[in-house]
Design a protein around this motif. Structure first.
Motif, short mmCIF file in Angstrom:
data_model
loop_
_atom_site.label_atom_id
_atom_site.label_comp_id
_atom_site.label_asym_id
_atom_site.label_seq_id
_atom_site.Cartn_x
_atom_site.Cartn_y
_atom_site.Cartn_z
N UNK A 124 29.91 13.58 -40.34
CA UNK A 124 28.84 13.84 -40.65
C UNK A 124 28.08 14.94 -39.59
N UNK A 125 27.38 14.56 -39.07
CA UNK A 125 26.06 14.74 -37.93
C UNK A 125 27.39 15.89 -37.01
N UNK A 126 26.31 17.29 -36.87
CA UNK A 126 27.34 18.20 -36.11
C UNK A 126 26.50 17.17 -34.32
N UNK A 127 26.86 17.79 -33.84
CA UNK A 127 26.91 16.76 -32.35
C UNK A 127 27.18 18.06 -31.82
N UNK A 128 26.21 19.48 -32.12
CA UNK A 128 26.74 20.28 -31.22
C UNK A 128 25.41 21.24 -31.29
N UNK A 129 24.32 20.82 -31.92
CA UNK A 129 22.58 20.74 -32.52
C UNK A 129 22.45 19.50 -32.12
N UNK A 130 21.27 19.29 -30.98
CA UNK A 130 21.02 18.89 -30.42
C UNK A 130 19.16 17.80 -31.23
N UNK A 131 19.22 18.99 -32.08
CA UNK A 131 17.63 18.55 -32.69
C UNK A 131 17.81 18.65 -34.19
N UNK A 165 27.57 8.79 -27.10
CA UNK A 165 28.47 9.55 -27.29
C UNK A 165 28.93 9.40 -26.81
N UNK A 166 28.22 9.68 -25.64
CA UNK A 166 28.90 10.67 -24.38
C UNK A 166 29.19 9.38 -23.37
N UNK A 167 28.40 8.65 -23.69
CA UNK A 167 28.72 7.11 -23.08
C UNK A 167 29.61 6.34 -23.60
N UNK A 168 29.87 6.05 -24.76
CA UNK A 168 31.07 6.11 -25.63
C UNK A 168 32.07 5.90 -25.02
#
Length: 273
Positions: free
Chosen positions: A36-43, A15-18
């Motif tokens: 729906x994916x919480x992108x603040x939770x890497x795991x 996502x960062x690259x996009x």
């Protein structure tokens, strides 16, 4: 039936690259059913097929059939999570590859790698996966690009493989790749592989013992265990209807129920916990 899961840390790096390409990330995430994916939770665990769908949609929008490779080559490996960070901290390349082969389950429960040696070189290989068949090129070039980055970390800046095996039969956009463009390419192979010089693997002792990366636990292969983890992490939100979950998993309600019941578990049991 298997659930192929990957940690959200991988999606976060993508996502960062996009964003750097000025792509409509939120729209693409929604189309790939990843909004729906919480992108603040890497795991957080997510379905790996949807990550490849996200990448495929972006490649189509930018008219870049080689986007998967470019993404891997221009990324910082440390951005892909704790597991990848440890790959960069080994004492030598052999140890890093050994960690990759034996501990990949800390990052996802689908990838399989192995070393294949001959007189000319040592190949790091991965098999073909039917679940990404229609998006094979994006997945293949991205994974191989990351492998090349790992090797370069130990071989030194500017390293390039002399030979590469690809399952893909076209190899679109290879001329744009820093790793693929000058290599001898074999297309349409039964498995993917990157040739590594014997000299880079002279030290083959495992002098450093790795603990599980930041106390990560391996992602289970078992359908029921993987399914329970997704439920526990609220992957399906509050819509715990069989129809909603089956749709999200890309299967039918009947197959979903049978996958649980065939292992001695009742489907409803997991929705009530």
């Amino acid at each position: 039936m298997r659930l192929h899961l990957i940690r959200a840390s991988h999606l976060i790096a993508v996502v960062q690259y996009m964003h750097s390409l000025s792509l409509p990330v939120d729209t693409l995430l929604q189309k790939a059913e990843l909004d729906h994916v919480p992108l603040d939770d890497a795991n957080q665990l997510i379905l790996e097929t949807k990550v490849w769908r996200f990448l495929e949609l972006a490649a189509e929008m930018k008219a870049m059939p080689h986007l998967g490779g470019v993404l891997a080559e221009q990324s910082d490996l440390a951005e892909y999570g704790d597991f990848t960070k440890q790959l960069l901290e080994a004492d030598n390349l052999y140890q890093a590859l050994h960690f990759l082969i034996h501990k990949i389950g800390l990052h996802n429960n689908n990838s399989l790698f192995w070393l294949k040696e001959n007189e000319q070189c040592v190949w790091i290989c991965r098999p073909q996966y039917p679940y990404v068949k229609d998006k094979q090129w994006q997945a293949e070039q991205h994974v191989l690009g990351l492998l090349c980055k790992i090797i370069e970390n130990y071989a030194g800046p500017g390293w390039q493989p002399s030979k590469i095996k690809l399952q893909d039969t076209l190899g679109l956009g290879l001329e744009h790749s820093q790793f693929f463009s000058n290599a001898q390419i074999q297309l349409g192979q039964r498995y993917s592989g990157i040739a590594i010089e014997h000299s880079l693997l002279q030290e083959r002792q495992l002098s450093k013992t790795f603990a599980n990366a930041s106390s990560l636990e391996s992602i289970p292969d078992c359908f029921v265990q993987s399914f329970k983890l997704l439920l526990k992490q609220n992957y399906f939100g509050q819509g715990w209807l069989a129809e909603n979950i089956a749709y999200s998993l890309g299967t039918s309600v009947r197959t979903l129920k049978e996958s649980c019941r065939s292992r001695g578990h009742h489907y409803v049991k997991y929705l009530m916990k």
